[in-house]
Every structure is written in structure tokens, then in C-alpha cells.
Design an enzyme around this catalytic site. Structure first.
Site, PDB file in Angstrom:
ATOM      1  N   HIS A  78       0.843  -1.206   0.000  1.00  0.00           N
ATOM      2  CA  HIS A  78       0.000   0.000   0.000  1.00  0.00           C
ATOM      3  C   HIS A  78       0.876   1.252   0.000  1.00  0.00           C
ATOM      4  O   HIS A  78       0.673   2.162  -0.810  1.00  0.00           O
ATOM      5  CB  HIS A  78      -0.925  -0.009   1.223  1.00  0.00           C
ATOM      6  CG  HIS A  78      -1.575   1.309   1.521  1.00  0.00           C
ATOM      7  ND1 HIS A  78      -2.591   1.820   0.757  1.00  0.00           N
ATOM      8  CD2 HIS A  78      -1.336   2.241   2.482  1.00  0.00           C
ATOM      9  CE1 HIS A  78      -2.968   3.000   1.244  1.00  0.00           C
ATOM     10  NE2 HIS A  78      -2.210   3.284   2.295  1.00  0.00           N
ATOM     11  N   ASP A 107       5.993  21.682 -26.647  1.00  0.00           N
ATOM     12  CA  ASP A 107       6.025  20.351 -26.050  1.00  0.00           C
ATOM     13  C   ASP A 107       7.088  20.349 -24.958  1.00  0.00           C
ATOM     14  O   ASP A 107       7.689  21.378 -24.670  1.00  0.00           O
ATOM     15  CB  ASP A 107       6.361  19.288 -27.131  1.00  0.00           C
ATOM     16  CG  ASP A 107       5.832  17.909 -26.759  1.00  0.00           C
ATOM     17  OD1 ASP A 107       6.131  17.449 -25.636  1.00  0.00           O
ATOM     18  OD2 ASP A 107       5.112  17.300 -27.568  1.00  0.00           O
ATOM     19  N   TRP A 143       7.011   0.139   3.948  1.00  0.00           N
ATOM     20  CA  TRP A 143       7.517   0.855   2.766  1.00  0.00           C
ATOM     21  C   TRP A 143       8.883   1.464   3.047  1.00  0.00           C
ATOM     22  O   TRP A 143       9.602   1.833   2.133  1.00  0.00           O
ATOM     23  CB  TRP A 143       6.530   1.923   2.283  1.00  0.00           C
ATOM     24  CG  TRP A 143       6.674   3.260   2.940  1.00  0.00           C
ATOM     25  CD1 TRP A 143       6.120   3.642   4.113  1.00  0.00           C
ATOM     26  CD2 TRP A 143       7.434   4.392   2.459  1.00  0.00           C
ATOM     27  NE1 TRP A 143       6.478   4.930   4.415  1.00  0.00           N
ATOM     28  CE2 TRP A 143       7.286   5.421   3.419  1.00  0.00           C
ATOM     29  CE3 TRP A 143       8.203   4.636   1.328  1.00  0.00           C
ATOM     30  CZ2 TRP A 143       7.885   6.673   3.275  1.00  0.00           C
ATOM     31  CZ3 TRP A 143       8.817   5.882   1.205  1.00  0.00           C
ATOM     32  CH2 TRP A 143       8.655   6.879   2.158  1.00  0.00           C
ATOM     33  N   SER A 171      13.066   6.296 -13.913  1.00  0.00           N
ATOM     34  CA  SER A 171      11.936   7.000 -14.496  1.00  0.00           C
ATOM     35  C   SER A 171      11.786   8.403 -13.897  1.00  0.00           C
ATOM     36  O   SER A 171      11.628   9.389 -14.618  1.00  0.00           O
ATOM     37  CB  SER A 171      10.671   6.181 -14.273  1.00  0.00           C
ATOM     38  OG  SER A 171       9.533   6.962 -14.455  1.00  0.00           O
ATOM     39  N   SER A 172      11.867   8.485 -12.558  1.00  0.00           N
ATOM     40  CA  SER A 172      11.705   9.782 -11.902  1.00  0.00           C
ATOM     41  C   SER A 172      12.809  10.749 -12.288  1.00  0.00           C
ATOM     42  O   SER A 172      12.562  11.933 -12.514  1.00  0.00           O
ATOM     43  CB  SER A 172      11.743   9.620 -10.379  1.00  0.00           C
ATOM     44  OG  SER A 172      10.607   8.961  -9.950  1.00  0.00           O
ATOM     45  N   HIS A 255      13.156  12.112   3.450  1.00  0.00           N
ATOM     46  CA  HIS A 255      12.519  13.359   3.826  1.00  0.00           C
ATOM     47  C   HIS A 255      12.300  14.307   2.662  1.00  0.00           C
ATOM     48  O   HIS A 255      11.193  14.795   2.474  1.00  0.00           O
ATOM     49  CB  HIS A 255      13.166  14.056   5.022  1.00  0.00           C
ATOM     50  CG  HIS A 255      12.152  14.989   5.601  1.00  0.00           C
ATOM     51  ND1 HIS A 255      11.141  14.561   6.409  1.00  0.00           N
ATOM     52  CD2 HIS A 255      11.906  16.289   5.355  1.00  0.00           C
ATOM     53  CE1 HIS A 255      10.316  15.566   6.650  1.00  0.00           C
ATOM     54  NE2 HIS A 255      10.761  16.630   6.041  1.00  0.00           N
ATOM     55  N   GLU A 257      11.806  13.403  -0.213  1.00  0.00           N
ATOM     56  CA  GLU A 257      10.730  12.713  -0.921  1.00  0.00           C
ATOM     57  C   GLU A 257       9.355  13.209  -0.463  1.00  0.00           C
ATOM     58  O   GLU A 257       8.431  13.379  -1.258  1.00  0.00           O
ATOM     59  CB  GLU A 257      10.858  11.198  -0.695  1.00  0.00           C
ATOM     60  CG  GLU A 257       9.670  10.356  -1.116  1.00  0.00           C
ATOM     61  CD  GLU A 257       9.456  10.291  -2.619  1.00  0.00           C
ATOM     62  OE1 GLU A 257      10.413  10.587  -3.364  1.00  0.00           O
ATOM     63  OE2 GLU A 257       8.342   9.954  -3.029  1.00  0.00           O
ATOM     64  N   TYR A 259       8.616  16.142   0.481  1.00  0.00           N
ATOM     65  CA  TYR A 259       8.342  17.430  -0.158  1.00  0.00           C
ATOM     66  C   TYR A 259       8.142  17.279  -1.653  1.00  0.00           C
ATOM     67  O   TYR A 259       7.432  18.065  -2.262  1.00  0.00           O
ATOM     68  CB  TYR A 259       9.445  18.436   0.198  1.00  0.00           C
ATOM     69  CG  TYR A 259       9.397  18.725   1.668  1.00  0.00           C
ATOM     70  CD1 TYR A 259       8.351  19.473   2.195  1.00  0.00           C
ATOM     71  CD2 TYR A 259      10.322  18.178   2.547  1.00  0.00           C
ATOM     72  CE1 TYR A 259       8.242  19.682   3.554  1.00  0.00           C
ATOM     73  CE2 TYR A 259      10.213  18.391   3.902  1.00  0.00           C
ATOM     74  CZ  TYR A 259       9.177  19.138   4.398  1.00  0.00           C
ATOM     75  OH  TYR A 259       9.063  19.332   5.747  1.00  0.00           O
ATOM     76  N   SER A 270      -1.831  27.291  -5.411  1.00  0.00           N
ATOM     77  CA  SER A 270      -1.547  28.720  -5.553  1.00  0.00           C
ATOM     78  C   SER A 270      -2.105  29.280  -6.870  1.00  0.00           C
ATOM     79  O   SER A 270      -2.122  30.496  -7.063  1.00  0.00           O
ATOM     80  CB  SER A 270      -0.046  28.977  -5.491  1.00  0.00           C
ATOM     81  OG  SER A 270       0.467  28.454  -4.301  1.00  0.00           O
ATOM     82  N   HIS A 304      14.951  13.290  12.071  1.00  0.00           N
ATOM     83  CA  HIS A 304      13.776  13.388  12.942  1.00  0.00           C
ATOM     84  C   HIS A 304      12.867  12.172  12.775  1.00  0.00           C
ATOM     85  O   HIS A 304      11.936  11.987  13.530  1.00  0.00           O
ATOM     86  CB  HIS A 304      13.014  14.705  12.755  1.00  0.00           C
ATOM     87  CG  HIS A 304      12.310  14.863  11.444  1.00  0.00           C
ATOM     88  ND1 HIS A 304      12.181  16.071  10.814  1.00  0.00           N
ATOM     89  CD2 HIS A 304      11.671  13.977  10.648  1.00  0.00           C
ATOM     90  CE1 HIS A 304      11.494  15.906   9.687  1.00  0.00           C
ATOM     91  NE2 HIS A 304      11.181  14.654   9.568  1.00  0.00           N
ATOM     92  N   HIS A 305      13.150  11.348  11.770  1.00  0.00           N
ATOM     93  CA  HIS A 305      12.436  10.071  11.649  1.00  0.00           C
ATOM     94  C   HIS A 305      13.064   9.014  12.555  1.00  0.00           C
ATOM     95  O   HIS A 305      12.586   7.896  12.616  1.00  0.00           O
ATOM     96  CB  HIS A 305      12.469   9.572  10.203  1.00  0.00           C
ATOM     97  CG  HIS A 305      11.796  10.495   9.237  1.00  0.00           C
ATOM     98  ND1 HIS A 305      10.471  10.388   8.904  1.00  0.00           N
ATOM     99  CD2 HIS A 305      12.253  11.573   8.547  1.00  0.00           C
ATOM    100  CE1 HIS A 305      10.140  11.340   8.047  1.00  0.00           C
ATOM    101  NE2 HIS A 305      11.217  12.072   7.815  1.00  0.00           N
ATOM    102  N   THR A 330       6.525  27.099   5.887  1.00  0.00           N
ATOM    103  CA  THR A 330       5.213  26.480   5.664  1.00  0.00           C
ATOM    104  C   THR A 330       4.112  27.415   6.141  1.00  0.00           C
ATOM    105  O   THR A 330       3.086  27.585   5.476  1.00  0.00           O
ATOM    106  CB  THR A 330       5.127  25.134   6.403  1.00  0.00           C
ATOM    107  OG1 THR A 330       6.304  24.391   6.112  1.00  0.00           O
ATOM    108  CG2 THR A 330       3.922  24.343   5.953  1.00  0.00           C
ATOM    109  N   LYS A 333       3.410  30.103   3.660  1.00  0.00           N
ATOM    110  CA  LYS A 333       2.542  29.668   2.562  1.00  0.00           C
ATOM    111  C   LYS A 333       1.075  29.692   2.973  1.00  0.00           C
ATOM    112  O   LYS A 333       0.218  30.200   2.249  1.00  0.00           O
ATOM    113  CB  LYS A 333       2.943  28.262   2.080  1.00  0.00           C
ATOM    114  CG  LYS A 333       4.353  28.212   1.531  1.00  0.00           C
ATOM    115  CD  LYS A 333       4.585  27.054   0.606  1.00  0.00           C
ATOM    116  CE  LYS A 333       3.912  27.236  -0.716  1.00  0.00           C
ATOM    117  NZ  LYS A 333       4.589  28.141  -1.633  1.00  0.00           N
ATOM    118  N   ARG A 452       1.857   1.467  15.063  1.00  0.00           N
ATOM    119  CA  ARG A 452       1.461   1.266  13.673  1.00  0.00           C
ATOM    120  C   ARG A 452       1.886  -0.130  13.211  1.00  0.00           C
ATOM    121  O   ARG A 452       2.631  -0.818  13.905  1.00  0.00           O
ATOM    122  CB  ARG A 452       2.075   2.344  12.790  1.00  0.00           C
ATOM    123  CG  ARG A 452       3.578   2.316  12.755  1.00  0.00           C
ATOM    124  CD  ARG A 452       4.161   3.558  12.136  1.00  0.00           C
ATOM    125  NE  ARG A 452       4.027   3.549  10.689  1.00  0.00           N
ATOM    126  CZ  ARG A 452       4.875   4.162   9.854  1.00  0.00           C
ATOM    127  NH1 ARG A 452       5.913   4.827  10.330  1.00  0.00           N
ATOM    128  NH2 ARG A 452       4.691   4.134   8.554  1.00  0.00           N
TER     129      ARG A 452
END
Lengths: 527, 376
Positions: A78, A107, A143, A171-172, A255, A257, A259, A270, A304-305, A330, A333, A452
Site C-alpha cells: 500500500h 512540447d 515501505w 523513471s523519476s 525526507h 521525498e 516534499y 496557488s 527526525h524520523h 510552511t 505559505k 502502527r
């Protein structure tokens, strides 16, 4: 979502090929954008189905539907499918469709690479999904695939998972190179960097993040590959390796990732809020600087993870302070969006509904993020449902509502038809209620002590889990309505004018709806 | 086949389980029973209320706009944008709030890291899927296994009050003493957490992490593993019993005596009945999670023992599996986790329980000899 309808190709010297080969060989940014979006939605439904299995098992305490081993495969798949299959490709799809039209280009800059970067994805996900049918099952280590659970103790299918991750990464990176090349080289005359639409800005920054961190992910899975198949001991303590190093490398990717999955949504919102508030974005420049600041800070907050892994106190303090700092840009924004709405002249069509919900619910996710940043408190939150609630609040009403808002905003442009507004509003309200019902109680579960990634839980967690499951089923089922709305819109409906939204601004609205096959054949002038 | 029947039964029975009566609606973190947990609770509440206030202000402005500044009410859009003072203000004010939050957080964190001057040292080792507690200074230790019966998990029996949060032997600590935990793991990463102590620390193979706690109030405190560690992750609870110091000292004395007695058991002459009785008990706490109480296993991952070639074949082959495990599978090496007596009892039990009527009796001495001979 048929990208380009054949009828208007008569105006041009050549149009798309016929039949299936059009899609396999296409180098057209709209066709590729459509394929990305269709692929992403397919993965969204597939990853969502797995979430339904998870929520069904958690509906009541005790094991009812699946065995724990399969439950772990579901949580893992998932997460991987939603992150790499649903959210990221959706934003690349939006980038493909919109960036050339927003900067006044015909293009993308590198059309053939564009084709390849898309077609790698179905290959990668076919490989990833095939692991479900292998002996020993699919990846079952979450994951985040922490070693040594994913190396020494991983199922035999882990090597296929690694290869799939490599393909997604390639790909990315190619997608990101294409975005950067397009933005830096194909802007219309007069469009300076500080005149670029915010969606283009956020994608430019996202693309640099991708190029910076996807190789790090590739590195960490390659080390895993070596540990599993070639006898190295990068992460194996018995061979002198370091399981904690895995987490450092993974989160150095992980991390930024986060963002990568939210910045393009910031950009889209926006555009949408000023359009429906009929008022200019309050602070364009400060929005750009805020995104830049968030991107910079995202490289210095990874640990921080890992507050509970036992890093030294000085390290904890550094990562705590750096993480708290992210609240500043943040906040800028959020304040900007609110200031844009303030004293506007607002209407609430589906894109605006999703955008407003985005601002409110993403902010709630931001608040729980701030709480998680406080290292001592994080010792209580770490790896509980509080974290699950937090990241679903930033990803579902954040990234995914951002994608829905964008889809409704630009569907008239893409298809030439207006979508069914009543159905779209129904889609919004059911999603909004279902999503809050599913994820809000998770805050309570986490604070009350539910970890979790468990298939069964102590009895005091029963009630909120049941509510959460009901909300999840509601949210999941509602997404079929979105499929119906899009199909209906592609097949017909009220003709959309070039600019269907009164307050919308930007070059994309100067093109007819649907736009010609080669968006801008002569570059427009930007003053 | 067997699993399917069980699952079908559990599905039909799920609606009948009286779980609801026991559930509650706790929505916040417990303040806990240690100084650290209280400090964390206060931090948590402070930050929560700061967020609430910011939320009310920001969302208040937003909802007011949504209500008042809509086209349907005839509101005309204003034309203002960019305002340097406001923009500086909404950058500086959050920054100040953050500094205010960071000060108490820093103090708490530094305190949490100060493991010096501890009274008692306990080594905590995470295993798939149980904890081992070693009282380093007193030289004894034991495993702490989930004691919830499998029938409750499979919905074949009503769930008890402490479902999934009960163990055969809890960690015992005295109140009012500084207890230093040394955390490590045997296989994958685990995480040891008791919410009411405000103590969570990862147990990582190859590392020894430190943490400390001082429990103020006697009682039984429950938590569980909080780092995904495989399929038994949900089934390795942490239960800590905090007792007055005098009780603790008595308990330690008993444990030391019992450990001594356990060592003597190896040389005792065992009868078949004694071994079978001990074997049944040990099998059900150590082996039954995978191989099931009835020896039917959960093929293909967990093979059946009832009628298996290993359990009815040569004794040495059977011992080898139990002592050294099977590389690349979930079958662990129990040679260092279990005493000779327990291995002997389990092997004897497995060779004579269910349909396995080999009649073999394996004594602790045989296990000891096998270990010596095979480790050469």
C-alpha cells in the site's frame, strides 16, 4: 481522459498515430501526461484496495480476514504503490500536461525520453506486483524497508522489489531532467524566472529534489542487493555492518521525498485559490522563497524520523531545531493563501472546495508535524498511529486533494468539456467526510498507545478503529465516483470555453479547450 | 485446511464477541507515572494548545472570508497584494513561538539522556517475537512471552481484559530507583515502549542503547514493541510490574534461587511424564505461535510437526533443528535461548504428542552432550 481528440488534428500538418501505437510510441506531452494520470489513478485504486484490506482486518480486534504475514505485505505494498505509483506519477502527469502550456512551449524539451520515462513505470510496477504471487510473498517489511528485516530476514522476492525501485528511480530522474530542461530552455520570450507561474516554480524545485535524492535511494537499495545476494555486510551487524546507517541513508532520501510529494500541490493550489477568489495571489515572491527554503531545509532534517534509534543528544537537538524551522516557510505559505482569500470574491466550485480543504487539513497535518518535531514528545509518538494520522493528513488531503483540485481545475482545458459540477461536489463532500472519519481518530489511537503496522490490537483501541475503518471504506468507495465523473467529462458535456474560470490567469487559458496537438507553435509574448 | 476452518469460524463468530463492553474512548496521551513522562505530557499539552490558538486565528480569518467574502453575497474583490510589514511579521512571530517551545523541549531531552548514577541495570534484548530481561548485576534473566491464548486471537474464545498486553513473566522493577536499561536485539530491530514511563527506545542488533526510568507508583504497566519486526510484531507486549523495594528484594532472591535450581535440573533424573508435562507448557509458550498448539503448523511457512519427518525421524536431526534453527526461514536457533532442560522437554513432547508416538525420551544430559559434540 483521452488527451487529444482526433477532430482537431486536422488543423495541423500531422497528428497522432492511430490505435494502440499512438500511445506506445507517442512523444506528445499531452498523451504522455494522460498516460501518467491514468496510470496513477489505476495505482491509486490498487493501493486503495490494499488499504481496504488493512482497514477490514482492523475493523475489530482479533484476526479475522488475513494472517499477519499477509497483513504486513498489504501495509508495505500500500505504501510503496501510493508513494511511487499514485502520487509521484500523478504530479509528473500534471507537469507534462501543464508545464509546456504554462511556459508557452510546443512540447516538453526531451520528448523521446519522456516516452521512455513513462513506459518504465508499468514495467516497474508489474515487477513489484508480481512479488505478491511469489513463494514467500511480497515485501513485508514496511515501505521504509528497514534493514536487517528487509535483508537478512526479507522474503526471496526482495531482489525483485529492489529492481522495481531502480526502474522507478530511473523513471523519476528522467522525468525531472525533462522538467528542468523544459522550464529553463523553452519559456516564452519575456517570461523571466520571477514571472513563472507557481506550479512551474514548485515543479522546478521538485525536479532538483528528485535529482538529488533518487540516486540516494538507488544507493541504499543497491547496498541491500549486495547484502542479500553477494555476501556484503553493509547493514548486517554480525558482519561488522550498521543497521542504523540504513536508516540515515534511507531518510536522507525519504525526507526530501515527502516534499517531492507536496510541493507541486502547493503550486497548483496557488493557482486555484486566486482563480476562485478573483484576486491576485497575496505574495508571489515570498511563496517562491518559501518553497525554496522548504526544499533546502528538507536536506537537514532526516534524522527526525529516527529520534528513538539512540543518536547522541547533540544530534537530537540539531534535528529538532532544524525540523521546527520548517514551520516558518510552511506558515508563510498558509498565511499567503488565507490572505489571498481574504476580501476576495469567492465561489466554491469543486477545484476551490478541494483547494480550501487542502489548506485547512494540510495545516492540521502541519500542526501534528510540529508536535512530532519536539524530540522528547516524539519518544511517545514515534511509530504509533499518531504518526500514521500525521502523514495521512499531509498526503491525502495534501497531495491527493491537491491532485483532485488540479484535475477538476484543468479537466475543461484537457477535454474541452465541463465536468458535472454536482457530482464533483458530491465527490468532494464524501471524500472530505470519509477522509476525516478515517484519519482523525488515528490521532487518538496513537496518543492512547496503539503502534502502527499491527494486524491486531488491545481492546481499548476497538471503537476508534471501527470508526476509522468505516471512514476508510467511505473514502475508498467515493473514488469510483471520480472515475465516473472523468469518463463522463471525456465523453461529452457542456463545451468548455478557452477560459472556463472567471478569475483564472496564465498562458494555458489563452489556448482553446482542448488545446491543439502542439500546444504553442509560435511562442506567445509575455509582458 | 485447518486454518481455513478456523478462519471461517472466526468470521462467523466475530460479530458475537463481547469486545465493545471493554473498549473505551481515550483520546489523549497518559500523563504517566515517571518524572519524564510527566514532563513529556506537559510539553505535549503546551504545544497542542499553541497549535489550537494558531489554528483558531488562521482558520478564523479564513472562515470569516469564506462566509463574508463570497461572490454570491455580492462581495467585490479587493486589489491588495504584498505587504512587507505583514510578511515580516508572520515570519518573525512563528519564529519566536518556536524558540519558546524549544527551550523546555531541550531541557527535557537533556534530562532524558542522563543515564548516570543508576541503581539497577537491566539488559533488554528483543527477539522475534519476545523480550528477554537480564538482571546484569544479579546474574539471572528470563524471557517474557505473550500469554494471550491463540484461541482469543482467532476469535474462538472471548478476549480477556488485557488481550495482547499480557505476558507470562513481566519485568519487575522497584519503585523510586533509577533503572538503567541497556537495549539490544538478537535478530531485527525492535523498540521497547511503555507509554506510562515516557520511555521508548529502539533495540538494534549490534548496538547497545541506553535509557533510564524511575517509577513513582507501584502497579502494572503495559506497552508493546513499536518497530515493525516481522509477522509477530503485534504479539510481543511489554509488561512491567513496579513493586516496593522490599518486595523487589524478595523477588530477586527467589529468582536467584530458582535460577540455581534450574541449573541443577540438568543433572536430575527425569521421567517421561515430567518431561511431557514441562514440554507441553514450554511448547505452548515458545513454539505454538508458529507450529500451532495441535502441531498442525501453518504450511507452507510453518510446517506441521504432527507426523513430520523431523519429529518422528532420528533424534539428532530433530535436536539439530531446535538447537541451530534453519537458515533462511523463520525457524530460529533455540540453543542459546532455552535451557537444556527445556529443549529436552520440548523435543520429547514433540516426539510423543498428537499422532507422534515414537516413545523416545530425550534427557537434558543428551541435549548437553549433543550441543558439546556438535559445536566441536
Amino acid at each position: 481522459m483521452s488527451a487529444v481528440i482526433d477532430t482537431h488534428t486536422e488543423d495541423h500538418h500531422h497528428g497522432p498515430a492511430k490505435g494502440i501505437m499512438r500511445w506506445i510510441l507517442t512523444t506528445n506531452h499531452k498523451d504522455i501526461g494522460t498516460m501518467y494520470l491514468v496510470f496513477s489513478f489505476t495505482m491509486f485504486l490498487l493501493g486503495g484496495t490494499m488499504a481496504m484490506v488493512i482497514r477490514a482486518e482492523l475493523f475489530q480486534p482479533g484476526l479475522q480476514l488475513v494472517v499477519p504475514a499477509f497483513f504486513n505485505q498489504m501495509t508495505t505494498m500500500h505504501g510503496l504503490i501510493m508513494v511511487f505509483g499514485a502520487v509521484m506519477p500523478a504530479f509528473v502527469g500534471l507537469a507534462n500536461w501543464m508545464i509546456p502550456m504554462m511556459v508557452g512551449a510546443p512540447d516538453m524539451a526531451l520528448p523521446r525520453m519522456n516516452n521512455w520515462s513513462f513506459w518504465l513505470l508499468p514495467a516497474a510496477f508489474t515487477m513489484l506486483l508480481s512479488t505478491l504471487f511469489m513463494k514467500g510473498g511480497a515485501p513485508n517489511f514496511g515501505w521504509t524497508f528497514y534493514a536487517p528485516l528487509s535483508t537478512t530476514y526479507g522474503p526471496p522476492s526482495t531482489t525483485y522489489f529492489i529492481f522495481a525501485i531502480h526502474m522507478m528511480g530511473i523513471s523519476s530522474i528522467m522525468g525531472a531532467i525533462n522538467v528542468i530542461a523544459t522550464i529553463l530552455n523553452l519559456r516564452a520570450p519575456g517570461m523571466t524566472l520571477m514571472k513563472m507561474p507557481l506550479f512551474v516554480w514548485t515543479w522546478l524545485i521538485t525536479a532538483f529534489l528528485l535529482i538529488a535524492v533518487m540516486p540516494v535511494l538507488a544507493g541504499v537499495v543497491t547496498m541491500m542487493l549486495m547484502d542479500i545476494n553477494f555476501g556484503t555486510s553493509f547493514f548486517n551487524a554480525a558482519g561488522g555492518g550498521d543497521p542504523v546507517m540504513f536508516q540515515h541513508v534511507f531518510w536522507f532520501f525519504g525526507h526530501p521525498e515527502v516534499y517531492i510529494m507536496i510541493l507541486p500541490a502547493f503550486g497548483a493550489v496557488s493557482h486555484i485559490i486566486p482563480a476562485f477568489a478573483r484576486k491576485r495571489l497575496f505574495g508571489y515572491a515570498s511563496m517562491v522563497y518559501a518553497v525554496g527554503a522548504i526544499a533546502m531545509l528538507s536536506f537537514v532534517v532526516w534524522a527526525h524520523h529516527m529520534f528513538t534509534v539512540g543518536i547522541p543528544v547533540a544530534g537530537e537537538l540539531f534535528f529538532m531545531y532544524a525540523t521546527m524551522l520548517i514551520a516558518v516557510p510552511t506558515g508563510v505559505k498558509v498565511f499567503n493563501w488565507v490572505a489571498t482569500m481574504f476580501r476576495g470574491s469567492m465561489t466554491f466550485e469543486a477545484p476551490m472546495l478541494f483547494a480550501v480543504a487542502f489548506v485547512i487539513l494540510f495545516t492540521i497535518g502541519g500542526f501534528s508535524g510540529l508536535m512530532l518535531a519536539i524530540a522528547p514528545a516524539d519518544f511517545q509518538y514515534q511509530d504509533t498511529y499518531f504518526v500514521v494520522a500525521h502523514f495521512h493528513y499531509v498526503l491525502v488531503p495534501g497531495a491527493i486533494f491537491g491532485i483532485f483540485a488540479s484535475a477538476y481545475f484543468w479537466l475543461p482545458k484537457w477535454t474541452g468539456h465541463m465536468y458535472d459540477e454536482t457530482l464533483a461536489k458530491t465527490h468532494f463532500w464524501l471524500s472530505f467526510i470519509g477522509m476525516n472519519l478515517a484519519f482523525f481518530p488515528m490521532h487518538f489511537l496513537g496518543l492512547a498507545g496503539m503502534p502502527r503496522r499491527i494486524p491486531d490490537y488491545a481492546l481499548q483501541f476497538a471503537d476508534f478503529n471501527m470508526i476509522s475503518s468505516i471512514g476508510a471504506f467511505m473514502f475508498g468507495a467515493t473514488q469510483l465516483l471520480f472515475l465516473f465523473i472523468v469518463i463522463k467529462c471525456v465523453r461529452g458535456g457542456e463545451k468548455a470555453p478557452a477560459k472556463p474560470w472567471e478569475g483564472a490567469e496564465g498562458l494555458e487559458w489563452t489556448l482553446p479547450s482542448p488545446p491543439p496537438y502542439h500546444s504553442f507553435t509560435t511562442p506567445p509574448e509575455v509582458k | 485446511m485447518h486454518v481455513h476452518v478456523k478462519r471461517a469460524m472466526s468470521l462467523s463468530g466475530a460479530g458475537l464477541m463481547p469486545t465493545q463492553a471493554l473498549a473505551d474512548w481515550t483520546i489523549n496521551m497518559p500523563p504517566g507515572v515517571t518524572g519524564t513522562s510527566n514532563e513529556i505530557f506537559n510539553l505535549h499539552m503546551t504545544i497542542f494548545w499553541i497549535c489550537v490558538v494558531i489554528g483558531i486565528v488562521v482558520f478564523g480569518v479564513m472562515f470569516w472570508s469564506i462566509f463574508a467574502h463570497r461572490k454570491s453575497r455580492g462581495h467585490k474583490p479587493a486589489h491588495f497584494h504584498e505587504h512587507t510589514f505583514v510578511e515580516i511579521l508572520w515570519t518573525i512571530v512563528p519564529l519566536i513561538i518556536l524558540v519558546v517551545m524549544a527551550i523546555p523541549a531541550t531541557a527535557t531531552l537533556i534530562d532524558m539522556y542522563d543515564t548516570a548514577k543508576s541503581d539497577i541495570n537491566i539488559k533488554v534484548t528483543g527477539y522475534q517475537w519476545k523480550w528477554r530481561y537480564d538482571y546484569v548485576d544479579e546474574k539471572f534473566g528470563y524471557f517474557s512471552n505473550l500469554s494471550t491464548p491463540q484461541e482469543q486471537i482467532d476469535n474462538l474464545a472471548p478476549k480477556g481484559e488485557h488481550y495482547l498486553r499480557e505476558v507470562d513473566q513481566p519485568l519487575v522493577v522497584p519503585v523510586g530507583k533509577k533503572i538503567r536499561l541497556l537495549l539490544t536485539a538478537n535478530d531485527v530491530i525492535h523498540s521497547w515502549w511503555v507509554p506510562e514511563f515516557g520511555l521508548k527506545k529502539d533495540a538494534i542488533p549490534g548496538f547497545v542503547n541506553e535509557a533510564w526510568t524511575r517509577v513513582d507508583k507501584p502497579g502494572i504497566y503495559r506497552g508493546q514493541c513499536t518497530e515493525l519486526c516481522g509477522q509477530g510484531h503485534a504479539f510481543m507486549p511489554v509488561v512491567v510490574k513496579a513493586v516496593p523495594e522490599a518486595d523487589y528484594n524478595t523477588w530477586v532472591a527467589e529468582q536467584k534461587a530458582a535460577a540455581e535450581k534450574e541449573r541443577e535440573l540438568t543433572s536430575k533424573d527425569w521421567t517421561m511424564d515430567e518431561l511431557m508435562a514441562r514440554g507441553k507448557k514450554k511448547y505452548e509458550t515458545t513454539c505454538a505461535a508458529c507450529h500451532q498448539v495441535d502441531g498442525g503448523g501453518m504450511p507452507p511457512t510453518f510446517p506441521a510437526l504432527n507426523g513430520s519427518k523431523v519429529a518422528t525421524g532420528p533424534v539428532d536431526g530433530h535436536l539439530h533443528r531446535v538447537v541451530y534453527g534453519v537458515q533462511g526461514t523463520a525457524m530460529q536457533a533455540f540453543g542459546k535461548q532455552l535451557s537444556e532442560v527445556d529443549i529436552a522437554a520440548i523435543v520429547t513432547y514433540e516426539r510423543n504428542a498428537w499422532g507422534n508416538k515414537t516413545g523416545d525420551m530425550v534427557t537434558p544430559k543428551q541435549v548437553l552432550d549433543y550441543k558439546k559434540q556438535s559445536s566441536k
